[in-house]
Scaffold this active site. Structure first.
Site, PDB file in Angstrom:
ATOM      1  N   HIS A   1      -4.670   0.447   3.371  1.00 45.76           N
ATOM      2  CA  HIS A   1      -3.517   0.243   3.101  1.00 45.76           C
ATOM      3  C   HIS A   1      -2.910  -1.094   3.030  1.00 45.76           C
ATOM      4  CE1 HIS A   1       0.550   1.390   1.396  1.00 45.76           C
ATOM      5  NE2 HIS A   1       0.995   0.661   2.705  1.00 45.76           N
TER       6      HIS A   1
ATOM      7  N   PHE B   1       7.777  -1.010   4.550  1.00 46.50           N
ATOM      8  CA  PHE B   1       8.522  -0.327   5.563  1.00 46.50           C
ATOM      9  C   PHE B   1       8.067  -0.508   7.019  1.00 46.50           C
ATOM     10  CE2 PHE B   1       9.926   4.064   6.917  1.00 46.50           C
ATOM     11  CZ  PHE B   1      11.041   3.752   6.902  1.00 46.50           C
TER      12      PHE B   1
ATOM     13  N   ASP C   1      -6.730   4.812   0.842  1.00 48.21           N
ATOM     14  CA  ASP C   1      -5.545   4.296   1.466  1.00 48.21           C
ATOM     15  C   ASP C   1      -4.963   5.461   2.301  1.00 48.21           C
ATOM     16  OD1 ASP C   1      -2.747   3.871   2.150  1.00 48.21           O
ATOM     17  OD2 ASP C   1      -2.578   2.492   0.096  1.00 48.21           O
TER      18      ASP C   1
ATOM     19  N   SER D   1       3.400  -2.132  -0.730  1.00 51.39           N
ATOM     20  CA  SER D   1       3.830  -0.930  -0.214  1.00 51.39           C
ATOM     21  C   SER D   1       5.402  -0.839  -0.834  1.00 51.39           C
ATOM     22  CB  SER D   1       3.656  -0.398   1.113  1.00 51.39           C
ATOM     23  OG  SER D   1       4.077   0.708   1.506  1.00 51.39           O
ATOM     24  N   MET D   2       6.407  -0.572   0.195  1.00 51.49           N
ATOM     25  CA  MET D   2       7.749  -0.259  -0.238  1.00 51.49           C
ATOM     26  C   MET D   2       8.155  -1.726  -0.678  1.00 51.49           C
ATOM     27  SD  MET D   2      11.051  -0.167   2.160  1.00 51.49           S
ATOM     28  CE  MET D   2      10.973  -1.655   2.653  1.00 51.49           C
TER      29      MET D   2
END
Length: 270
Positions: free
Chosen positions: A224, A25, A194, A93-94
């Site tokens: 992250h 994202f 993270d 992530s996303m």
């Protein structure tokens, strides 16, 4: 708007095993480009698309939502499925959330899933306020470049568009309900530290999928955006080993190509 230099999508025509990589994202393919190039160099067919609204300016993302982002990776998966005998999905992530939904929806068309710091929900009071706040405030400070390695920078937006964030919140809830439909082999790589996605999200994913072939690896030296961090090489190696275990022969095509090139070079020289 023109795509930012470095945010371009990446595609490589390789062998019969394909990998679809999904970025995060407000991020771009830049965060996964070294991973994509590593897999491509080993003979895999690789697709790393640029999600709609990403890679230009944050204002463009205000006009998009989860349906647009998912439609893009869904289309890419179908293209890979026509080209390859086996296809794996992966994401950061996303992007990990997108990969998990692809697995839930496409069943046997997906041979395995690799996720790095997968996001499962929005945390904190701000998340609960999003349904109202996104009508009043356009954006908040960005979340890009959570990287421990000095000098490494993620190409992502400096602002988070709240209309898109509200859509992402809806998407997280949708995919959380679909996780039991994920039955494919799953590799989860998460960072010990993270600042964007907590370890609870990976734990939630692991607790809800129906996969029986599951592996979790903790990345001790990265934040992250681990695909650009100290543990990047480990991510590349572990994901390739995971794919090779499920699709024997991966990497042999690259070795064969290298031998052929060497023989051609010898013939041309002599």
């Amino acid at each position: 708007m023109p795509v930012l230099p470095g945010a371009e999508p990446f595609r490589h025509e390789g062998g019969e095993v394909g990998v679809l990589l999904c970025h995060g994202f407000t991020g771009s393919p830049q965060s996964l480009r070294p991973w994509a190039e590593h897999l491509a160099a080993r003979g895999l067919t690789v697709s790393l698309p640029l999600l709609p609204g990403h890679g230009t300016r944050w204002e463009d993302m205000q006009l998009t939502g989860w349906q647009d982002w998912y439609a893009e990776v869904d289309r890419e998966l179908r293209v890979l499925g026509e080209r390859c005998a086996r296809v794996f999905v992966a994401g950061l992530s996303m992007g990990g959330t997108l990969a998990l939904r692809l697995a839930a929806k496409h069943g046997d068309a997906v041979s395995g899933v690799v996720v790095v710091n997968p996001a499962n929900r929005m945390h904190g009071l701000a998340a609960h306020a999003l349904p109202v706040v996104h009508h009043l405030v356009r954006s908040t400070p960005g979340i890009a470049s959570d990287i421990a390695k000095e000098g490494r920078v993620e190409l992502g937006y400096e602002r988070v568009p709240l209309r898109a964030a509200h859509s992402l919140r809806t998407f997280f809830r949708l995919v959380d309900g679909e996780l039991p439909q994920v039955t494919q082999p799953l590799l989860v790589l998460r960072s010990a530290v993270d600042h964007v996605v907590p370890a609870a999200d990976s734990a939630r994913v692991l607790s809800r999928v129906s996969s029986t072939d599951v592996q979790e690896i903790v990345l001790e030296q990265s934040y992250h955006v681990a695909t650009l961090d100290h543990d990047a090489d480990r991510i590349f190696a572990e994901s390739l080993a995971f794919i090779g275990r499920l699709a024997p022969g991966v990497g042999e095509e690259a070795a064969e190509a290298g031998r052929s090139s060497q023989q051609e070079g010898t013939a041309a020289g002599g």
